[in-house]
Design an enzyme around this catalytic site. Structure first.
Site, mmCIF file in Angstrom:
data_model
loop_
_atom_site.group_PDB
_atom_site.id
_atom_site.type_symbol
_atom_site.label_atom_id
_atom_site.label_comp_id
_atom_site.label_asym_id
_atom_site.label_seq_id
_atom_site.Cartn_x
_atom_site.Cartn_y
_atom_site.Cartn_z
ATOM 1 N N GLY A 120 -10.365 -52.729 -48.094
ATOM 2 C CA GLY A 120 -11.202 -53.962 -47.328
ATOM 3 C C GLY A 120 -12.569 -53.524 -47.419
ATOM 4 O O GLY A 120 -12.888 -52.814 -46.943
ATOM 5 N N GLY A 168 -14.825 -55.504 -45.452
ATOM 6 C CA GLY A 168 -15.321 -56.266 -44.242
ATOM 7 C C GLY A 168 -15.941 -55.429 -43.303
ATOM 8 O O GLY A 168 -16.494 -54.678 -43.806
ATOM 9 N N GLY A 210 -15.200 -53.331 -41.033
ATOM 10 C CA GLY A 210 -14.627 -52.079 -40.892
ATOM 11 C C GLY A 210 -14.834 -51.200 -42.106
ATOM 12 O O GLY A 210 -15.619 -50.074 -41.956
ATOM 13 N N VAL A 265 -4.526 -55.400 -52.961
ATOM 14 C CA VAL A 265 -3.676 -53.906 -52.781
ATOM 15 C C VAL A 265 -2.266 -54.598 -52.466
ATOM 16 O O VAL A 265 -1.914 -55.428 -51.615
ATOM 17 C CB VAL A 265 -4.340 -53.186 -51.511
ATOM 18 C CG1 VAL A 265 -3.460 -52.196 -51.225
ATOM 19 C CG2 VAL A 265 -5.700 -52.876 -52.150
ATOM 20 N N GLU A 303 -16.738 -73.680 -31.441
ATOM 21 C CA GLU A 303 -17.795 -73.690 -32.278
ATOM 22 C C GLU A 303 -17.549 -74.829 -33.149
ATOM 23 O O GLU A 303 -18.197 -75.730 -33.707
ATOM 24 C CB GLU A 303 -17.859 -72.322 -33.027
ATOM 25 C CG GLU A 303 -18.568 -71.499 -32.248
ATOM 26 C CD GLU A 303 -18.442 -69.911 -32.847
ATOM 27 O OE1 GLU A 303 -19.050 -69.069 -32.132
ATOM 28 O OE2 GLU A 303 -17.770 -69.665 -34.021
ATOM 29 N N GLN A 333 -17.364 -55.889 -33.202
ATOM 30 C CA GLN A 333 -17.910 -54.563 -32.649
ATOM 31 C C GLN A 333 -16.807 -53.632 -32.822
ATOM 32 O O GLN A 333 -17.007 -52.494 -33.197
ATOM 33 C CB GLN A 333 -18.366 -54.751 -31.225
ATOM 34 C CG GLN A 333 -19.652 -55.260 -31.027
ATOM 35 C CD GLN A 333 -20.711 -54.198 -32.001
ATOM 36 O OE1 GLN A 333 -20.669 -53.064 -32.039
ATOM 37 N NE2 GLN A 333 -21.562 -55.073 -32.847
HETATM 38 C C1 LIG Z 1 -13.753 -68.036 -37.793
HETATM 39 C C2 LIG Z 1 -14.017 -66.442 -37.080
HETATM 40 C C3 LIG Z 1 -15.017 -66.472 -36.269
HETATM 41 C C4 LIG Z 1 -15.200 -65.143 -35.702
HETATM 42 N N1 LIG Z 1 -16.369 -65.134 -34.739
HETATM 43 C C5 LIG Z 1 -16.562 -63.886 -34.362
HETATM 44 C C6 LIG Z 1 -17.798 -63.787 -33.311
HETATM 45 O O1 LIG Z 1 -18.310 -64.768 -33.166
HETATM 46 N N2 LIG Z 1 -17.939 -62.509 -32.795
HETATM 47 C C7 LIG Z 1 -17.194 -61.399 -33.150
HETATM 48 O O2 LIG Z 1 -17.479 -60.260 -32.704
HETATM 49 N N3 LIG Z 1 -16.092 -61.665 -33.814
HETATM 50 C C8 LIG Z 1 -15.738 -62.721 -34.394
HETATM 51 N N4 LIG Z 1 -14.830 -62.640 -35.446
HETATM 52 C C9 LIG Z 1 -13.833 -61.567 -35.559
HETATM 53 C C10 LIG Z 1 -14.490 -60.714 -36.701
HETATM 54 O O3 LIG Z 1 -14.919 -61.287 -37.755
HETATM 55 C C11 LIG Z 1 -13.330 -59.807 -37.033
HETATM 56 O O4 LIG Z 1 -13.159 -58.982 -36.118
HETATM 57 C C12 LIG Z 1 -13.819 -58.690 -37.985
HETATM 58 O O5 LIG Z 1 -14.255 -59.241 -39.351
HETATM 59 C C13 LIG Z 1 -12.964 -57.699 -38.448
HETATM 60 O O6 LIG Z 1 -13.221 -56.688 -39.335
HETATM 61 P P1 LIG Z 1 -12.286 -56.325 -40.230
HETATM 62 O O7 LIG Z 1 -12.952 -55.052 -41.184
HETATM 63 O O8 LIG Z 1 -11.214 -55.555 -39.664
HETATM 64 O O9 LIG Z 1 -11.543 -57.339 -41.248
HETATM 65 P P2 LIG Z 1 -12.660 -58.107 -42.217
HETATM 66 O O10 LIG Z 1 -13.981 -58.325 -41.891
HETATM 67 O O11 LIG Z 1 -11.546 -59.609 -42.214
HETATM 68 O O12 LIG Z 1 -12.124 -57.472 -43.686
HETATM 69 C C14 LIG Z 1 -11.027 -57.394 -44.229
HETATM 70 C C15 LIG Z 1 -11.167 -57.543 -45.803
HETATM 71 O O13 LIG Z 1 -9.965 -57.016 -46.238
HETATM 72 C C16 LIG Z 1 -9.836 -57.718 -47.505
HETATM 73 N N5 LIG Z 1 -8.223 -57.492 -47.642
HETATM 74 C C17 LIG Z 1 -7.190 -58.197 -46.969
HETATM 75 N N6 LIG Z 1 -6.221 -57.958 -47.498
HETATM 76 C C18 LIG Z 1 -6.483 -57.272 -48.783
HETATM 77 C C19 LIG Z 1 -5.517 -56.763 -49.729
HETATM 78 N N7 LIG Z 1 -4.260 -56.690 -49.741
HETATM 79 N N8 LIG Z 1 -6.139 -56.214 -50.911
HETATM 80 C C20 LIG Z 1 -7.446 -56.130 -50.783
HETATM 81 N N9 LIG Z 1 -8.338 -56.306 -50.192
HETATM 82 C C21 LIG Z 1 -7.832 -56.996 -49.081
HETATM 83 C C22 LIG Z 1 -10.439 -59.106 -47.025
HETATM 84 O O14 LIG Z 1 -10.543 -59.719 -48.414
HETATM 85 C C23 LIG Z 1 -11.703 -58.600 -46.333
HETATM 86 O O15 LIG Z 1 -12.595 -58.522 -47.022
HETATM 87 C C24 LIG Z 1 -14.661 -64.069 -36.157
HETATM 88 C C25 LIG Z 1 -13.439 -64.221 -36.983
HETATM 89 C C26 LIG Z 1 -13.235 -65.116 -37.645
HETATM 90 C C27 LIG Z 1 -12.271 -65.448 -38.808
#
Ligand SMILES: Cc1cc2nc3c(=O)[nH]c(=O)nc-3n(C[C@H](O)[C@H](O)[C@H](O)COP(=O)(O)OP(=O)(O)OC[C@H]3O[C@@H](n4cnc5c(N)ncnc54)[C@H](O)[C@@H]3O)c2cc1C
Length: 441
Positions: free
Chosen positions: A12, A14, A16, A80, A176, A325
Site C-alpha cells: 500500500g 497511501g 501510511g 496483493v 463536502e 494523521q
Molecule cells: C473521500 C475521503 C475523504 C477523506 N477526507 C479526509 C480528511 O478530510 N481528513 C483526513 O484526515 N482524512 C480523510 N480521509 C481519510 C484518509 O484519507 C485515510 O485515513 C488515509 O488515506 C489512510 O491511509 P492508509 O495508508 O491507511 O490508506 P490509504 O491511503 O487508503 O492507502 C491504502 C493503499 O493500499 C493499496 N491497496 C489496498 N489493497 C491492496 C492490495 N490488495 N494490493 C495492493 N495494494 C493495495 C491502495 O491502492 C492504496 O494505495 C478521507 C478518506 C476518503 C475516502
C-alpha cells in the site's frame, strides 16, 4: 532486483505506506512498495475530482515520482493476494496475471479501508461510494450525466428524479459532497442549461444520527447544518436508508417510511478495513474489531510477529479514528522503529498519537475546524482547511496548481473546468445500473 540487504516490503502506497518508506530513506534496507494502483492518492480531495474542480493528477501523483529521489525504494504495480507470515513471503498478481512472490525480512501492511454497506452489499450498485480515483471519476460522470438527462427529459417526474441527488451519511465526505452538488446546481450550471432550471435540483443529505459531522463539537455541527440548508441542501437527520434500486431510495425516519425517486445516490455512510486486515489477522491469529480492523500491539506490530507491522485505516489501536494523521504518524513511527532496530537500538517506545485536530469543508469559502481546543468556522476555517490540504499535497507543482485552480474555480469564475464526459460514459451511467467497475471511465 537481487539484494543482500534487509528487505522491507510495504503493501500500500497511501498515507501510511509512503510515510514508512520515506522514514527508511537513510536506512540500510531495500524497500519494495506494492500497490494495486500506480499513484499515491490524496483521498481528502477526491470529492473535488468528483465535482470537476481538480484534475485527478493533482491529487494522485505517480508513486514512482513520489519516491524517485529515494534510491533504496522501488514500487511495483500488483494486487496483493496472500501474506505468508511463516514463510515471510508476499504473493501478488500483476495486471497481466503473472504471479509475484516477494520475500521480506520486515513486512508493513497499509491497505487502507473500503466502503461498508452494513450487510447490504447489493446497494453498492445503486449508491457507489468514493474511495478510489475510479470511484470519483464514476461519480463525476454520473452527476454530470444526470444534469444532461434532466435537460433532455420532457416528463416532469423523470426530470425531477434526474435532479434529485441523495447522499447517505453526513460525515465530512457526505458534507463536502452535498456542498459541491449545491454549488454545481445553484452557482455553476444555471447559466449553461436552457431547458432545465438546475436550481430546482433537490439535494438531500441523509444521516441516521441526530446531527451532522458526528465527531465534531455541537456548535460546529449546528453551524454546518445551517450553512448547508442556506446553500439549498435538505438535511434529514435520524433517517436511515432501508432499500434502494436504480430509480429510488427508501428511507425510514421518525415519521415513517418514505420512497424518494432519485437517480443519483451516493454512499458516504460507512467504512470497513481493507480485506488485507482480515488476511493478516487470519495469518497471525490477531483479533479484528467490528470494522474488520486488525488489532495490533502498541508498536503497530502483530502479536507474536515483531517483524510484521500494520498501519493506518486497517488497524485498531487506541481507538484512533480512520483519518490521515494516524496513518501518517504510524507510518513515520514504524519506519523509524525498523531503522532503529537494524542499527541495534533499544526497546522502542509505544506509538503515541499527536492529535492535531479535525476539519471539514462545507462549500464556498466555508469550513469548520477544531484544533487544540479552538474552533473556527466560515472564512477562517476555510483558509485553515485550504492551507492544510495544500501543504499535504505532494510536490510544489501540485500545490501551486491546486491554489491556481481553486482561485479560478471557487473564487473568480465559479467554473468547474474538469467536466469531460463522453456519450458512452453517459449511456453507461443512465442505462446500466450504476456499477463501480465500469470500464472506460
Ligand atoms: C473521500 C475521503 C475523504 C477523506 N477526507 C479526509 C480528511 O478530510 N481528513 C483526513 O484526515 N482524512 C480523510 N480521509 C481519510 C484518509 O484519507 C485515510 O485515513 C488515509 O488515506 C489512510 O491511509 P492508509 O495508508 O491507511 O490508506 P490509504 O491511503 O487508503 O492507502 C491504502 C493503499 O493500499 C493499496 N491497496 C489496498 N489493497 C491492496 C492490495 N490488495 N494490493 C495492493 N495494494 C493495495 C491502495 O491502492 C492504496 O494505495 C478521507 C478518506 C476518503 C475516502
Amino acid at each position: 532486483m537481487t539484494s543482500r540487504r534487509h528487505r522491507v516490503v510495504v503493501v500500500g502506497g497511501g498515507f501510511g505506506g509512503i510515510n514508512v518508506t520515506h522514514a527508511l530513506a537513510r536506512a540500510d534496507v531495500d524497500v519494495t512498495i506494492v500497490d494495486r494502483t500506480n499513484h499515491h492518492l490524496f483521498q481528502p480531495l477526491l470529492y473535488q475530482v468528483a465535482a470537476g474542480i481538480l484534475p485527478e493528477g493533482l491529487i494522485a501523483p505517480a508513486l514512482r515520482n513520489v519516491i524517485r529521489k529515494q534510491a533504496n525504494a522501488r514500487t511495483l504495480l500488483a494486487d496483493v493476494k496472500d501474506l505468508d507470515v511463516h514463510g515471510r513471503m508476499v504473493s501478488a498478481v500483476a495486471p497481466d496475471g503473472r504471479k509475484l512472490a516477494l520475500p521480506y525480512d520486515t513486512l508493513v501492511v497499509a491497505g487502507g479501508a473500503t466502503d461498508a454497506y452494513f450487510g447490504h452489499e447489493e446497494w453498492a450498485e445503486f449508491a457507489p461510494g468514493m474511495k478510489t480515483l475510479e470511484d470519483a471519476r464514476h461519480l463525476r460522470s454520473h452527476i454530470l450525466s444526470a444534469f444532461e438527462m434532466a435537460e433532455l427529459a420532457n416528463d416532469p417526474a423523470e426530470r425531477a428524479a434526474y435532479l434529485t441527488f441523495v447522499v447517505v451519511g453526513a460525515g465530512p465526505t457526505g458534507v463536502e459532497l452535498v456542498g459541491q452538488l449545491a454549488e454545481l446546481a445553484h452557482q455553476v450550471l444555471p447559466r449553461e442549461y436552457r431547458s432545465v432550471a438546475t436550481t430546482e435540483a433537490k439535494i438531500l443529505l441523509l444521516e441516521g444520527a441526530p446531527a451532522v459531522l458526528g465527531a465534531f463539537h455541537p456548535k460546529l455541527q449546528r453551524y454546518t447544518q445551517r450553512r448547508l440548508e442556506k446553500m439549498g441542501v435538505e438535511v434529514r437527520l435520524n433517517t436511515m436508508a432501508i432499500a434502494m434500486d436504480h430509480d429510488s431510495i427508501t428511507v425510514q425516519h421518525p415519521g415513517g417510511e418514505e420512497r424518494i425517486p432519485a437517480r443519483t445516490k451516493i454512499w458516504a455512510a460507512g467504512v470497513r478495513a481493507s480485506p488485507l486486515a482480515g488476511m493478516l489477522a487470519a495469518a497471525t491469529g490477531a483479533e479484528t474489531d467490528r470494522g474488520g480492523r486488525v488489532v495490533v500491539m502498541p508498536d503497530c506490530s502483530l502479536p507474536g510477529y515483531p517483524e510484521v507491522f500494520a498501519v493506518g485505516d486497517m488497524i485498531s489501536l487506541d481507538q484512533l479514528p480512520g483519518v490521515a494523521q494516524p496513518a501518517i504518524q504510524e507510518g513515520k513511527y514504524v519506519g523509524k522503529l525498523i531503522r532503529a532496530r537494524l542499527e541495534g537500538g533499544t526497546q522502542a517506545k509505544p506509538f503515541r498519537y499527536f492529535n492535531k485536530g479535525s476539519m471539514a469543508t462545507i462549500g464556498h469559502l466555508s469550513a469548520v475546524t477544531e484544533s487544540f481546543g479552538m474552533r473556527f468556522t466560515g472564512m477562517i476555517g476555510y483558509t485553515m482547511w485550504g492551507s492544510v490540504h495544500v501543504l499535504y499535497l505532494v510536490g510544489w507543482g501540485n500545490r501551486l496548481a491546486a491554489i491556481y485552480t481553486w482561485a479560478r474555480a471557487l473564487t473568480f469564475t465559479h467554473n468547474r473546468a474538469h467536466r469531460v464526459i463522453t456519450f458512452e460514459q453517459a449511456r453507461y451511467e443512465v442505462t446500466e445500473h450504476a456499477a463501480t467497475d465500469s470500464p472506460g471511465i
